[in-house]
Design an enzyme around this catalytic site. Structure first.
Site, mmCIF file in Angstrom:
data_model
loop_
_atom_site.group_PDB
_atom_site.id
_atom_site.type_symbol
_atom_site.label_atom_id
_atom_site.label_comp_id
_atom_site.label_asym_id
_atom_site.label_seq_id
_atom_site.Cartn_x
_atom_site.Cartn_y
_atom_site.Cartn_z
ATOM 1 N N PRO A 79 0.833 -1.198 0.000
ATOM 2 C CG PRO A 79 0.075 -0.956 2.205
ATOM 3 C CD PRO A 79 0.822 -1.892 1.292
ATOM 4 C CB THR A 80 2.656 3.267 -2.071
ATOM 5 O OG1 THR A 80 2.179 2.843 -3.351
ATOM 6 C CG2 THR A 80 3.736 2.302 -1.612
ATOM 7 C CB THR A 156 0.512 1.260 8.580
ATOM 8 O OG1 THR A 156 0.278 0.566 7.354
ATOM 9 C CG2 THR A 156 1.936 1.788 8.602
ATOM 10 C CG HIS A 252 6.166 3.631 6.431
ATOM 11 N ND1 HIS A 252 5.010 3.633 7.171
ATOM 12 C CD2 HIS A 252 5.896 4.403 5.344
ATOM 13 C CE1 HIS A 252 4.091 4.375 6.565
ATOM 14 N NE2 HIS A 252 4.605 4.849 5.447
ATOM 15 N NE ARG A 287 13.994 -0.749 -5.039
ATOM 16 C CZ ARG A 287 13.176 -0.699 -3.994
ATOM 17 N NH1 ARG A 287 12.420 -1.741 -3.667
ATOM 18 N NH2 ARG A 287 13.058 0.397 -3.258
ATOM 19 N N GLY A 306 6.903 -1.918 -2.944
ATOM 20 C CA GLY A 306 6.409 -0.537 -2.912
ATOM 21 C C GLY A 306 6.862 0.279 -4.110
ATOM 22 N NE ARG A 307 11.146 4.657 -1.843
ATOM 23 C CZ ARG A 307 11.249 4.169 -0.605
ATOM 24 N NH1 ARG A 307 11.356 2.861 -0.410
ATOM 25 N NH2 ARG A 307 11.240 4.982 0.440
HETATM 26 C C1 LIG Z 1 5.599 6.939 -1.891
HETATM 27 C C2 LIG Z 1 5.301 5.963 -0.792
HETATM 28 C C3 LIG Z 1 4.101 6.086 -0.113
HETATM 29 C C4 LIG Z 1 3.808 5.181 0.901
HETATM 30 N N1 LIG Z 1 2.595 5.263 1.511
HETATM 31 C C5 LIG Z 1 2.269 4.364 2.450
HETATM 32 C C6 LIG Z 1 0.997 4.391 3.058
HETATM 33 O O1 LIG Z 1 0.139 5.218 2.742
HETATM 34 N N2 LIG Z 1 0.735 3.460 4.010
HETATM 35 C C7 LIG Z 1 1.661 2.506 4.384
HETATM 36 O O2 LIG Z 1 1.381 1.681 5.250
HETATM 37 N N3 LIG Z 1 2.867 2.455 3.810
HETATM 38 C C8 LIG Z 1 3.183 3.348 2.854
HETATM 39 N N4 LIG Z 1 4.405 3.271 2.263
HETATM 40 C C9 LIG Z 1 5.326 2.164 2.614
HETATM 41 C C10 LIG Z 1 5.070 0.921 1.762
HETATM 42 O O3 LIG Z 1 3.855 0.295 2.090
HETATM 43 C C11 LIG Z 1 6.170 -0.132 1.928
HETATM 44 O O4 LIG Z 1 6.336 -0.406 3.285
HETATM 45 C C12 LIG Z 1 7.514 0.306 1.327
HETATM 46 O O5 LIG Z 1 7.336 1.059 0.159
HETATM 47 C C13 LIG Z 1 8.356 -0.924 1.023
HETATM 48 O O6 LIG Z 1 9.616 -0.562 0.588
HETATM 49 P P1 LIG Z 1 10.056 -0.475 -0.967
HETATM 50 O O7 LIG Z 1 9.487 0.790 -1.479
HETATM 51 O O8 LIG Z 1 11.536 -0.481 -0.892
HETATM 52 O O9 LIG Z 1 9.482 -1.690 -1.660
HETATM 53 C C14 LIG Z 1 4.734 4.171 1.256
HETATM 54 C C15 LIG Z 1 5.938 4.068 0.564
HETATM 55 C C16 LIG Z 1 6.227 4.943 -0.454
HETATM 56 C C17 LIG Z 1 7.518 4.794 -1.198
HETATM 57 C C1 LIG Z 2 2.011 9.949 4.907
HETATM 58 C C2 LIG Z 2 1.165 9.219 3.961
HETATM 59 C C3 LIG Z 2 0.256 10.134 3.219
HETATM 60 C C4 LIG Z 2 1.884 8.354 3.000
HETATM 61 C C5 LIG Z 2 3.010 7.579 3.563
HETATM 62 O O1 LIG Z 2 2.850 6.731 4.404
HETATM 63 C C6 LIG Z 2 4.362 7.823 3.060
HETATM 64 O O2 LIG Z 2 4.512 8.722 2.218
HETATM 65 O O3 LIG Z 2 5.281 7.129 3.480
#
Ligand SMILES: Cc1cc2nc3c(=O)[nH]c(=O)nc-3n(C[C@H](O)[C@H](O)[C@H](O)COP(=O)(O)O)c2cc1C
Ligand SMILES: CC(C)CC(=O)C(=O)O
Length: 363
Positions: A79-80, A156, A252, A287, A306-307
Protein backbone atom coordinates in the site's frame (compact mmCIF):
# COMPACT_ATOMS: atom_id res chain seq x y z
CA UNK A 1 19.72 3.53 -20.65
CA UNK A 2 18.93 2.58 -24.25
CA UNK A 3 15.72 0.76 -25.24
CA UNK A 4 13.14 -0.86 -23.00
CA UNK A 5 13.86 -1.28 -19.28
CA UNK A 6 14.92 -4.84 -18.49
CA UNK A 7 14.99 -4.66 -14.71
CA UNK A 8 13.41 -2.73 -11.87
CA UNK A 9 16.37 -0.34 -11.51
CA UNK A 10 15.97 0.68 -15.15
CA UNK A 11 12.28 1.37 -14.48
CA UNK A 12 13.36 3.68 -11.66
CA UNK A 13 15.61 5.54 -14.11
CA UNK A 14 12.71 5.91 -16.54
CA UNK A 15 10.42 7.18 -13.76
CA UNK A 16 13.04 9.71 -12.71
CA UNK A 17 13.09 11.07 -16.27
CA UNK A 18 9.32 11.42 -16.63
CA UNK A 19 8.37 12.66 -13.15
CA UNK A 20 8.71 16.25 -11.94
CA UNK A 21 11.62 16.30 -9.45
CA UNK A 22 9.35 17.09 -6.50
CA UNK A 23 7.33 13.91 -7.10
CA UNK A 24 10.32 11.70 -7.84
CA UNK A 25 11.86 12.90 -4.57
CA UNK A 26 8.59 12.16 -2.73
CA UNK A 27 8.34 8.62 -4.07
CA UNK A 28 12.00 7.65 -3.84
CA UNK A 29 13.01 9.40 -0.64
CA UNK A 30 13.51 8.19 2.92
CA UNK A 31 13.72 9.78 6.37
CA UNK A 32 16.57 12.05 7.49
CA UNK A 33 20.05 10.61 6.68
CA UNK A 34 18.43 7.84 4.61
CA UNK A 35 20.69 5.28 6.31
CA UNK A 36 17.88 2.72 6.45
CA UNK A 37 16.90 3.47 2.84
CA UNK A 38 20.32 2.30 1.64
CA UNK A 39 20.48 -0.57 4.12
CA UNK A 40 17.17 -2.04 2.98
CA UNK A 41 18.87 -2.72 -0.35
CA UNK A 42 22.45 -3.34 0.77
CA UNK A 43 21.45 -5.99 3.34
CA UNK A 44 20.01 -8.16 0.55
CA UNK A 45 23.35 -8.01 -1.26
CA UNK A 46 25.10 -9.49 1.78
CA UNK A 47 23.00 -12.66 1.66
CA UNK A 48 24.36 -15.40 -0.57
CA UNK A 49 22.37 -18.16 -2.26
CA UNK A 50 23.34 -21.85 -1.82
CA UNK A 51 21.95 -23.54 -4.95
CA UNK A 52 21.29 -27.29 -5.28
CA UNK A 53 22.25 -29.04 -8.49
CA UNK A 54 20.78 -31.85 -10.57
CA UNK A 55 17.21 -31.29 -9.46
CA UNK A 56 14.47 -31.75 -12.10
CA UNK A 57 13.47 -28.11 -12.62
CA UNK A 58 11.51 -28.60 -15.84
CA UNK A 59 8.39 -27.24 -14.07
CA UNK A 60 8.49 -24.30 -11.66
CA UNK A 61 5.38 -23.34 -9.69
CA UNK A 62 5.62 -19.99 -7.87
CA UNK A 63 1.99 -19.94 -6.71
CA UNK A 64 1.15 -19.67 -3.02
CA UNK A 65 -1.79 -19.12 -0.67
CA UNK A 66 -1.94 -15.93 1.41
CA UNK A 67 -4.72 -15.69 4.03
CA UNK A 68 -6.67 -18.25 2.00
CA UNK A 69 -6.18 -16.51 -1.36
CA UNK A 70 -4.24 -18.32 -4.06
CA UNK A 71 -1.92 -15.98 -5.98
CA UNK A 72 0.41 -16.56 -8.90
CA UNK A 73 3.51 -15.67 -6.87
CA UNK A 74 4.49 -14.64 -3.33
CA UNK A 75 4.22 -10.97 -4.28
CA UNK A 76 1.80 -8.32 -2.98
CA UNK A 77 1.57 -4.71 -4.14
CA UNK A 78 2.47 -2.68 -1.02
CA UNK A 79 0.00 0.00 0.00
CA UNK A 80 1.47 3.34 -1.08
CA UNK A 81 -0.24 6.71 -1.27
CA UNK A 82 -0.70 9.30 -4.01
CA UNK A 83 -0.58 7.23 -7.21
CA UNK A 84 -2.14 10.02 -9.28
CA UNK A 85 1.07 11.99 -8.76
CA UNK A 86 2.75 9.21 -10.76
CA UNK A 87 0.03 8.72 -13.37
CA UNK A 88 -3.41 10.29 -13.96
CA UNK A 89 -5.18 6.92 -13.64
CA UNK A 90 -3.65 6.42 -10.21
CA UNK A 91 -4.52 3.41 -8.06
CA UNK A 92 -7.08 2.17 -10.59
CA UNK A 93 -4.26 1.52 -13.09
CA UNK A 94 -2.11 -0.07 -10.38
CA UNK A 95 -4.91 -2.40 -9.29
CA UNK A 96 -5.59 -3.44 -12.88
CA UNK A 97 -1.89 -4.22 -13.33
CA UNK A 98 -1.93 -6.32 -10.15
CA UNK A 99 -5.10 -8.11 -11.30
CA UNK A 100 -3.54 -8.92 -14.68
CA UNK A 101 -0.63 -10.58 -12.87
CA UNK A 102 -2.89 -12.35 -10.36
CA UNK A 103 -1.23 -10.84 -7.30
CA UNK A 104 -2.84 -9.18 -4.28
CA UNK A 105 -3.26 -5.39 -4.35
CA UNK A 106 -2.65 -3.37 -1.17
CA UNK A 107 -4.63 -0.12 -1.31
CA UNK A 108 -3.62 2.76 0.95
CA UNK A 109 -6.47 4.70 2.59
CA UNK A 110 -4.43 7.75 1.56
CA UNK A 111 -4.96 6.84 -2.08
CA UNK A 112 -5.87 9.39 -4.73
CA UNK A 113 -8.69 7.25 -6.21
CA UNK A 114 -11.38 6.22 -3.73
CA UNK A 115 -11.64 2.70 -2.33
CA UNK A 116 -14.87 2.35 -4.30
CA UNK A 117 -13.23 3.39 -7.60
CA UNK A 118 -10.45 0.85 -7.08
CA UNK A 119 -12.91 -1.88 -6.06
CA UNK A 120 -15.10 -1.43 -9.13
CA UNK A 121 -12.17 -1.23 -11.54
CA UNK A 122 -10.68 -4.70 -11.22
CA UNK A 123 -10.96 -8.22 -9.90
CA UNK A 124 -7.72 -8.23 -7.93
CA UNK A 125 -7.90 -9.55 -4.37
CA UNK A 126 -7.61 -6.29 -2.43
CA UNK A 127 -6.39 -5.49 1.10
CA UNK A 128 -7.09 -2.02 2.52
CA UNK A 129 -4.36 -0.26 4.54
CA UNK A 130 -5.09 2.07 7.41
CA UNK A 131 -3.12 4.00 10.00
CA UNK A 132 -3.84 4.61 13.72
CA UNK A 133 -6.58 7.00 12.69
CA UNK A 134 -9.31 8.58 14.82
CA UNK A 135 -11.99 5.97 15.53
CA UNK A 136 -14.64 7.61 13.34
CA UNK A 137 -12.29 7.45 10.34
CA UNK A 138 -11.38 3.82 11.05
CA UNK A 139 -15.03 2.81 11.49
CA UNK A 140 -15.90 4.45 8.16
CA UNK A 141 -13.00 2.68 6.46
CA UNK A 142 -14.05 -0.72 7.89
CA UNK A 143 -17.65 -0.38 6.69
CA UNK A 144 -16.56 0.65 3.21
CA UNK A 145 -13.90 -2.08 3.03
CA UNK A 146 -16.45 -4.76 3.92
CA UNK A 147 -19.09 -3.37 1.54
CA UNK A 148 -16.59 -3.19 -1.33
CA UNK A 149 -15.14 -6.68 -1.05
CA UNK A 150 -11.73 -5.91 0.48
CA UNK A 151 -10.39 -9.14 2.00
CA UNK A 152 -8.15 -7.91 4.83
CA UNK A 153 -7.10 -4.83 6.77
CA UNK A 154 -3.44 -3.83 6.91
CA UNK A 155 -2.94 -1.78 10.06
CA UNK A 156 0.24 0.28 9.74
CA UNK A 157 1.66 0.89 13.22
CA UNK A 158 4.99 2.58 12.58
CA UNK A 159 3.50 6.04 12.05
CA UNK A 160 2.05 7.53 15.27
CA UNK A 161 3.43 10.66 13.63
CA UNK A 162 5.11 11.20 10.29
CA UNK A 163 8.77 10.63 9.56
CA UNK A 164 10.83 13.59 8.40
CA UNK A 165 11.62 13.34 4.74
CA UNK A 166 13.90 16.29 4.23
CA UNK A 167 13.51 16.45 0.45
CA UNK A 168 9.75 16.91 0.91
CA UNK A 169 10.33 19.68 3.43
CA UNK A 170 12.77 21.46 1.10
CA UNK A 171 10.52 20.96 -1.93
CA UNK A 172 7.44 22.16 0.00
CA UNK A 173 5.72 18.98 -1.13
CA UNK A 174 1.95 19.38 -1.29
CA UNK A 175 -0.04 16.16 -0.92
CA UNK A 176 -2.76 15.52 -3.48
CA UNK A 177 -6.37 15.32 -2.26
CA UNK A 178 -6.84 12.01 -0.40
CA UNK A 179 -10.39 11.40 -1.58
CA UNK A 180 -11.25 8.72 0.98
CA UNK A 181 -11.28 11.45 3.66
CA UNK A 182 -14.05 13.43 1.95
CA UNK A 183 -16.75 14.21 4.50
CA UNK A 184 -14.59 12.81 7.31
CA UNK A 185 -12.21 15.64 8.07
CA UNK A 186 -13.80 18.99 8.49
CA UNK A 187 -11.12 21.56 7.84
CA UNK A 188 -9.41 22.32 4.56
CA UNK A 189 -6.02 20.65 4.88
CA UNK A 190 -3.54 23.32 3.90
CA UNK A 191 -0.31 24.60 5.33
CA UNK A 192 1.89 27.58 4.69
CA UNK A 193 4.85 25.88 6.38
CA UNK A 194 5.92 23.76 3.46
CA UNK A 195 4.59 20.22 3.16
CA UNK A 196 0.87 19.91 3.96
CA UNK A 197 1.18 16.18 4.67
CA UNK A 198 1.91 17.16 8.29
CA UNK A 199 -1.42 18.95 8.42
CA UNK A 200 -3.22 15.83 7.16
CA UNK A 201 -1.48 13.77 9.83
CA UNK A 202 -2.43 16.18 12.61
CA UNK A 203 -6.09 16.00 11.49
CA UNK A 204 -6.29 12.22 11.33
CA UNK A 205 -3.67 10.32 13.37
CA UNK A 206 -4.06 9.35 17.04
CA UNK A 207 -0.60 9.10 18.65
CA UNK A 208 -2.09 7.46 21.78
CA UNK A 209 -3.24 4.42 19.74
CA UNK A 210 -1.74 1.30 21.34
CA UNK A 211 -2.09 -2.50 21.72
CA UNK A 212 -5.53 -2.39 23.35
CA UNK A 213 -6.91 -0.50 20.36
CA UNK A 214 -6.33 -3.59 18.21
CA UNK A 215 -9.00 -5.34 20.32
CA UNK A 216 -11.37 -2.48 19.45
CA UNK A 217 -10.54 -2.75 15.75
CA UNK A 218 -11.15 -6.50 15.90
CA UNK A 219 -14.51 -5.88 17.58
CA UNK A 220 -15.81 -3.81 14.66
CA UNK A 221 -14.77 -6.06 11.77
CA UNK A 222 -14.74 -9.67 10.68
CA UNK A 223 -11.87 -9.01 8.26
CA UNK A 224 -8.46 -10.43 9.19
CA UNK A 225 -5.98 -7.83 10.40
CA UNK A 226 -2.35 -7.75 9.30
CA UNK A 227 -0.07 -5.57 11.42
CA UNK A 228 2.53 -3.67 9.36
CA UNK A 229 5.68 -2.19 10.87
CA UNK A 230 6.95 -4.94 13.19
CA UNK A 231 10.77 -5.01 13.56
CA UNK A 232 11.39 -7.00 16.77
CA UNK A 233 10.61 -10.43 18.18
CA UNK A 234 9.08 -8.77 21.28
CA UNK A 235 6.50 -6.89 19.24
CA UNK A 236 5.79 -9.94 17.11
CA UNK A 237 4.88 -11.85 20.30
CA UNK A 238 2.59 -9.02 21.42
CA UNK A 239 0.96 -8.93 17.99
CA UNK A 240 0.16 -12.64 18.20
CA UNK A 241 -1.33 -12.10 21.68
CA UNK A 242 -3.43 -9.27 20.24
CA UNK A 243 -4.88 -11.75 17.75
CA UNK A 244 -3.62 -10.47 14.41
CA UNK A 245 -3.91 -12.73 11.36
CA UNK A 246 -0.49 -11.86 9.98
CA UNK A 247 2.63 -9.79 10.53
CA UNK A 248 4.42 -7.55 8.06
CA UNK A 249 8.07 -6.92 8.84
CA UNK A 250 8.48 -3.39 7.55
CA UNK A 251 10.21 -0.09 8.25
CA UNK A 252 7.82 1.74 5.93
CA UNK A 253 10.32 1.75 3.11
CA UNK A 254 12.69 3.69 5.43
CA UNK A 255 10.34 6.68 5.47
CA UNK A 256 9.61 6.76 9.19
CA UNK A 257 12.38 6.18 11.79
CA UNK A 258 15.86 6.35 10.31
CA UNK A 259 18.54 3.95 11.68
CA UNK A 260 16.06 1.11 12.04
CA UNK A 261 17.52 -2.13 10.69
CA UNK A 262 17.10 -3.36 7.16
CA UNK A 263 13.95 -5.46 7.25
CA UNK A 264 15.65 -8.56 5.81
CA UNK A 265 18.16 -8.47 8.70
CA UNK A 266 15.42 -8.84 11.36
CA UNK A 267 13.10 -11.21 9.50
CA UNK A 268 14.41 -14.34 11.23
CA UNK A 269 14.05 -12.82 14.70
CA UNK A 270 10.37 -12.18 13.97
CA UNK A 271 9.85 -15.58 12.34
CA UNK A 272 11.28 -17.32 15.42
CA UNK A 273 9.01 -15.34 17.76
CA UNK A 274 5.93 -16.11 15.66
CA UNK A 275 6.60 -19.89 15.65
CA UNK A 276 4.44 -20.46 12.59
CA UNK A 277 1.25 -19.20 14.27
CA UNK A 278 0.49 -16.64 11.54
CA UNK A 279 2.11 -15.80 8.21
CA UNK A 280 5.04 -13.40 8.28
CA UNK A 281 5.43 -11.08 5.28
CA UNK A 282 8.23 -8.62 4.54
CA UNK A 283 8.74 -5.42 2.60
CA UNK A 284 11.57 -2.96 2.01
CA UNK A 285 14.23 -3.01 -0.67
CA UNK A 286 12.93 -5.82 -2.87
CA UNK A 287 14.31 -5.04 -6.35
CA UNK A 288 15.17 -8.49 -7.73
CA UNK A 289 13.73 -12.00 -7.88
CA UNK A 290 16.78 -13.10 -5.90
CA UNK A 291 15.64 -10.75 -3.08
CA UNK A 292 12.26 -12.49 -2.99
CA UNK A 293 13.98 -15.89 -2.91
CA UNK A 294 16.17 -14.75 0.02
CA UNK A 295 13.16 -13.45 1.98
CA UNK A 296 11.32 -16.74 1.47
CA UNK A 297 14.40 -18.72 2.53
CA UNK A 298 14.54 -16.71 5.76
CA UNK A 299 10.91 -17.47 6.54
CA UNK A 300 8.66 -14.94 4.77
CA UNK A 301 5.43 -16.24 3.26
CA UNK A 302 5.47 -13.42 0.69
CA UNK A 303 6.90 -9.97 0.05
CA UNK A 304 5.34 -6.59 -0.63
CA UNK A 305 6.70 -4.33 -3.34
CA UNK A 306 6.41 -0.54 -2.91
CA UNK A 307 8.51 1.81 -5.05
CA UNK A 308 9.11 -0.51 -8.04
CA UNK A 309 5.36 -0.59 -8.71
CA UNK A 310 5.17 3.21 -8.52
CA UNK A 311 8.09 3.51 -10.95
CA UNK A 312 6.31 1.18 -13.37
CA UNK A 313 3.12 3.24 -13.00
CA UNK A 314 4.96 6.52 -13.58
CA UNK A 315 6.79 5.22 -16.64
CA UNK A 316 3.95 3.42 -18.43
CA UNK A 317 0.72 3.39 -16.40
CA UNK A 318 -1.06 0.05 -16.02
CA UNK A 319 1.31 -1.58 -18.56
CA UNK A 320 4.32 -0.47 -16.53
CA UNK A 321 2.86 -1.93 -13.32
CA UNK A 322 2.27 -5.21 -15.12
CA UNK A 323 5.79 -5.21 -16.57
CA UNK A 324 7.42 -4.57 -13.19
CA UNK A 325 5.49 -7.38 -11.49
CA UNK A 326 6.15 -9.75 -14.40
CA UNK A 327 9.86 -8.90 -14.32
CA UNK A 328 10.07 -9.79 -10.64
CA UNK A 329 8.07 -12.97 -11.24
CA UNK A 330 10.36 -13.98 -14.12
CA UNK A 331 13.45 -13.30 -12.03
CA UNK A 332 12.06 -15.35 -9.14
CA UNK A 333 11.22 -18.20 -11.51
CA UNK A 334 14.76 -18.09 -12.92
CA UNK A 335 16.26 -18.03 -9.41
CA UNK A 336 14.17 -21.00 -8.28
CA UNK A 337 15.17 -23.04 -11.33
CA UNK A 338 18.88 -22.26 -10.96
CA UNK A 339 18.79 -22.91 -7.20
CA UNK A 340 16.99 -26.24 -7.61
CA UNK A 341 13.59 -25.29 -6.11
CA UNK A 342 10.42 -26.27 -8.01
CA UNK A 343 7.88 -24.78 -5.60
CA UNK A 344 7.98 -22.02 -2.99
CA UNK A 345 7.85 -24.69 -0.28
CA UNK A 346 11.12 -26.13 -1.62
CA UNK A 347 12.90 -22.88 -0.69
CA UNK A 348 14.43 -23.51 2.74
CA UNK A 349 16.71 -21.85 5.25
CA UNK A 350 19.65 -23.88 3.93
CA UNK A 351 19.34 -22.18 0.53
CA UNK A 352 20.94 -18.99 1.88
CA UNK A 353 23.92 -17.93 3.89
CA UNK A 354 23.92 -14.70 5.87
CA UNK A 355 26.94 -12.54 6.59
CA UNK A 356 26.77 -13.49 10.28
CA UNK A 357 26.93 -17.17 9.39
CA UNK A 358 29.94 -16.61 7.17
CA UNK A 359 31.62 -14.63 9.93
CA UNK A 360 30.95 -17.35 12.52
CA UNK A 361 32.35 -20.00 10.13
CA UNK A 362 35.65 -18.14 10.03
CA UNK A 363 36.02 -18.11 13.83
C1 LIG B 1 5.60 6.94 -1.89
C2 LIG B 1 5.30 5.96 -0.79
C3 LIG B 1 4.10 6.09 -0.11
C4 LIG B 1 3.81 5.18 0.90
N1 LIG B 1 2.59 5.26 1.51
C5 LIG B 1 2.27 4.36 2.45
C6 LIG B 1 1.00 4.39 3.06
O1 LIG B 1 0.14 5.22 2.74
N2 LIG B 1 0.73 3.46 4.01
C7 LIG B 1 1.66 2.51 4.38
O2 LIG B 1 1.38 1.68 5.25
N3 LIG B 1 2.87 2.45 3.81
C8 LIG B 1 3.18 3.35 2.85
N4 LIG B 1 4.40 3.27 2.26
C9 LIG B 1 5.33 2.16 2.61
C10 LIG B 1 5.07 0.92 1.76
O3 LIG B 1 3.85 0.29 2.09
C11 LIG B 1 6.17 -0.13 1.93
O4 LIG B 1 6.34 -0.41 3.28
C12 LIG B 1 7.51 0.31 1.33
O5 LIG B 1 7.34 1.06 0.16
C13 LIG B 1 8.36 -0.92 1.02
O6 LIG B 1 9.62 -0.56 0.59
P1 LIG B 1 10.06 -0.48 -0.97
O7 LIG B 1 9.49 0.79 -1.48
O8 LIG B 1 11.54 -0.48 -0.89
O9 LIG B 1 9.48 -1.69 -1.66
C14 LIG B 1 4.73 4.17 1.26
C15 LIG B 1 5.94 4.07 0.56
C16 LIG B 1 6.23 4.94 -0.45
C17 LIG B 1 7.52 4.79 -1.20
C1 LIG C 1 2.01 9.95 4.91
C2 LIG C 1 1.17 9.22 3.96
C3 LIG C 1 0.26 10.13 3.22
C4 LIG C 1 1.88 8.35 3.00
C5 LIG C 1 3.01 7.58 3.56
O1 LIG C 1 2.85 6.73 4.40
C6 LIG C 1 4.36 7.82 3.06
O2 LIG C 1 4.51 8.72 2.22
O3 LIG C 1 5.28 7.13 3.48
Amino acid sequence: MAGEPINVNEFEELARKVLPKIYYDFFSGGAEDQYTLKENIEAFRRIIIRPRILVDVSKIDMSTIILGHRTSAPIIVAPTSSHQLAHPEGEVATARGAAACNVIMGVAFTSTCTMEEVASSCKAVRFIQTFAFKREITANMVQRAERNGFRAIILTVDAPRLGRKEADIKNKMIAPPFKNFEGLISTEVVSDKGSNVEAYAAETLVPSFCWKDIAWLKSITKLPILIKGVLTGEDATKAIEAGVAGIIVSNHGARQLDYTPATISVLEEVVHAVQGKVPVLLDGGIRRGTDIFKALALGAKAVLIGRPVIYGLAAKGETGVKQVIEMLKNELEQTMALAGCCTVDDITRSHVNTETERFLCRM
